[in-house]
Scaffold this motif. Structure first.
Motif, short mmCIF file in Angstrom:
data_model
loop_
_atom_site.label_atom_id
_atom_site.label_comp_id
_atom_site.label_asym_id
_atom_site.label_seq_id
_atom_site.Cartn_x
_atom_site.Cartn_y
_atom_site.Cartn_z
N LEU A 172 0.90 -1.22 -0.08
CA LEU A 172 0.02 0.00 -0.01
C LEU A 172 0.85 1.30 0.10
N LEU A 173 0.50 2.09 -0.90
CA LEU A 173 1.37 3.56 -0.80
C LEU A 173 0.22 4.46 -0.84
N LYS A 174 0.86 5.49 -0.16
CA LYS A 174 -0.07 6.75 0.13
C LYS A 174 0.85 8.14 -0.17
N TYR A 175 0.20 8.85 -0.99
CA TYR A 175 0.43 10.14 -1.51
C TYR A 175 -0.14 10.99 -2.27
N ASN A 176 -0.34 12.14 -1.62
CA ASN A 176 -0.97 13.23 -2.60
C ASN A 176 -2.56 12.94 -2.46
N GLY A 177 -3.02 12.27 -1.50
CA GLY A 177 -4.40 11.87 -1.44
C GLY A 177 -4.89 10.42 -1.90
N ALA A 178 -3.71 10.09 -2.77
CA ALA A 178 -4.05 8.85 -3.34
C ALA A 178 -3.63 7.45 -2.54
N THR A 179 -4.37 6.46 -2.54
CA THR A 179 -3.76 5.20 -1.91
C THR A 179 -3.91 3.81 -2.70
N PRO A 180 -3.09 3.80 -3.57
CA PRO A 180 -3.08 2.87 -4.54
C PRO A 180 -2.29 1.68 -3.93
N THR A 181 -2.47 0.27 -4.20
CA THR A 181 -1.78 -0.69 -3.92
C THR A 181 -0.90 -1.43 -5.13
N ALA A 182 0.36 -1.66 -4.90
CA ALA A 182 1.11 -2.38 -5.85
C ALA A 182 0.99 -3.73 -5.62
N TYR A 183 0.73 -4.50 -6.98
CA TYR A 183 0.36 -5.97 -6.71
C TYR A 183 1.53 -6.58 -7.30
N VAL A 184 2.41 -7.43 -6.85
CA VAL A 184 3.20 -8.37 -7.55
C VAL A 184 2.80 -9.84 -7.87
N LEU A 185 2.91 -10.12 -9.30
CA LEU A 185 2.21 -11.31 -9.76
C LEU A 185 3.25 -12.36 -10.32
N THR A 186 3.19 -13.44 -10.16
CA THR A 186 4.03 -14.32 -10.68
C THR A 186 3.34 -15.71 -11.17
N ARG A 187 3.61 -16.46 -12.19
CA ARG A 187 2.90 -17.71 -12.58
C ARG A 187 2.49 -18.48 -11.35
N THR A 188 1.34 -19.25 -11.75
CA THR A 188 0.54 -20.06 -10.77
C THR A 188 1.21 -21.31 -11.00
N GLN A 189 1.02 -22.32 -10.07
CA GLN A 189 1.37 -23.64 -10.13
C GLN A 189 0.53 -24.38 -11.19
N ALA A 190 -0.98 -23.92 -11.41
CA ALA A 190 -1.70 -24.49 -12.48
C ALA A 190 -1.32 -24.08 -13.85
N TRP A 191 -0.66 -23.07 -13.92
CA TRP A 191 0.10 -22.61 -15.41
C TRP A 191 1.14 -23.63 -15.77
N THR A 192 1.98 -23.90 -14.75
CA THR A 192 3.20 -24.61 -14.92
C THR A 192 2.59 -26.02 -15.23
N LYS A 193 1.70 -26.53 -14.61
CA LYS A 193 1.36 -28.05 -14.97
C LYS A 193 0.80 -27.75 -16.44
N ARG A 194 -0.11 -26.96 -16.70
CA ARG A 194 -0.72 -26.79 -17.99
C ARG A 194 0.26 -26.75 -19.30
#
Length: 264
Positions: free
Chosen positions: A238-260
């Motif tokens: 979570l980041l807070k600045y200038n009245g904004a409160t966005p969230t940074a999401y970090v994504l990687t591959r799922t195990q289901a994708w690896t199996k597929r």
């Protein structure tokens, strides 16, 4: 650069102080590091300030003895240290860009794409942090791309984020500030945009790739990720600045994708 012992206060954004402290601890001349608030970090410096000045995780430095009001050093503001750049009202906050780049864990030689690059703030942060990375920006807006070029960004292409001009599994890292639906786009448009972008990122991302997405349209993105199933959230900030409160999401591959893919 100054060369003496000084007590300093560095200002950053709420959500970046721990990263700033981590980098300060790696500097040979910095000691007595402590967090004063969500947005300020104090330290003492013995010797040259070169490493401190080169750090991109804070906006300003103020000097002051303990217990006395600190006085800002104008010559060491963000603008003085990194130069003036062309921006739009919705351009990414520069310290936010630095946080996103650190979350991406970019390696030398990685192909890094920002599919909503705008004026190139994130591209410049990637180049500053990992000069040996292959940094590419795309955007559908030719005017923004022109400003990015004026800001020194080299590899740019006009394209929609849901139709990137890259081969399957050819991108190692994606770092971008998604349209929130406030200054750019709308929540209604994001209902179709976010799923389409995730499908495209799934297509171009390498098997060990990593994606960092910033948004305030959080529920919509989370739902789109859950439905897509090929990518998973491994970290949030979570980041807070200038009245904004966005969230940074970090994504990687799922195990289901690896199996597929292993069955192909």
């Amino acid at each position: 650069m100054p060369s003496c012992t000084d007590h300093l206060v560095l200002s950053t954004i709420d959500g970046a102080a721990d990263l700033l402290i981590e980098e300060l601890r790696a500097m040979s001349s910095v000691r007595s590091i402590r967090q004063l608030s969500a947005e300020t970090v104090a330290c003492a410096v013995d010797g040259p300030w070169d490493e401190l000045v080169a750090c991109a995780l804070y906006f300003t430095i103020a000097v002051g003895d303990p217990g006395r009001p600190a006085v800002e050093v104008p010559s060491l503001s963000w603008m003085r240290r990194f130069g003036r750049v062309e921006r739009l009202p919705w351009s990414t906050n520069p310290v936010v860009a630095e946080v996103l780049v650190r979350l991406a864990k970019i390696r030398p030689g990685d192909r890094v794409v920002d599919p909503f690059c705008g004026t190139g703030t994130i591209l410049r942060a990637v180049r500053r942090r990992t000069p040996a990375a292959d940094v590419i920006g795309t955007d559908h807006d030719p005017y923004a791309l022109g400003l990015a070029a004026a800001n020194g960004c080299r590899e740019l292409a006009r394209a929609k984020a849901e139709a990137l001009p890259y081969e399957d599994k050819s991108v190692d890292r994606v770092v971008t500030n998604l349209p929130f639906g406030k200054q750019v786009g709308s929540h209604q448009l994001n209902r179709t945009l976010y799923p389409a972008v995730l499908r495209e990122l799934d297509r171009v991302l390498t098997g060990d790739g990593r994606v960092v997405l910033l948004t305030e349209d959080k529920s919509l993105l989370q739902n789109a990720i859950q439905r897509h199933r090929a990518l998973k959230v491994v970290r949030q900030r979570l980041l807070k600045y200038n009245g904004a409160t966005p969230t940074a999401y970090v994504l990687t591959r799922t195990q289901a994708w690896t199996k597929r893919t292993s069955k192909r």
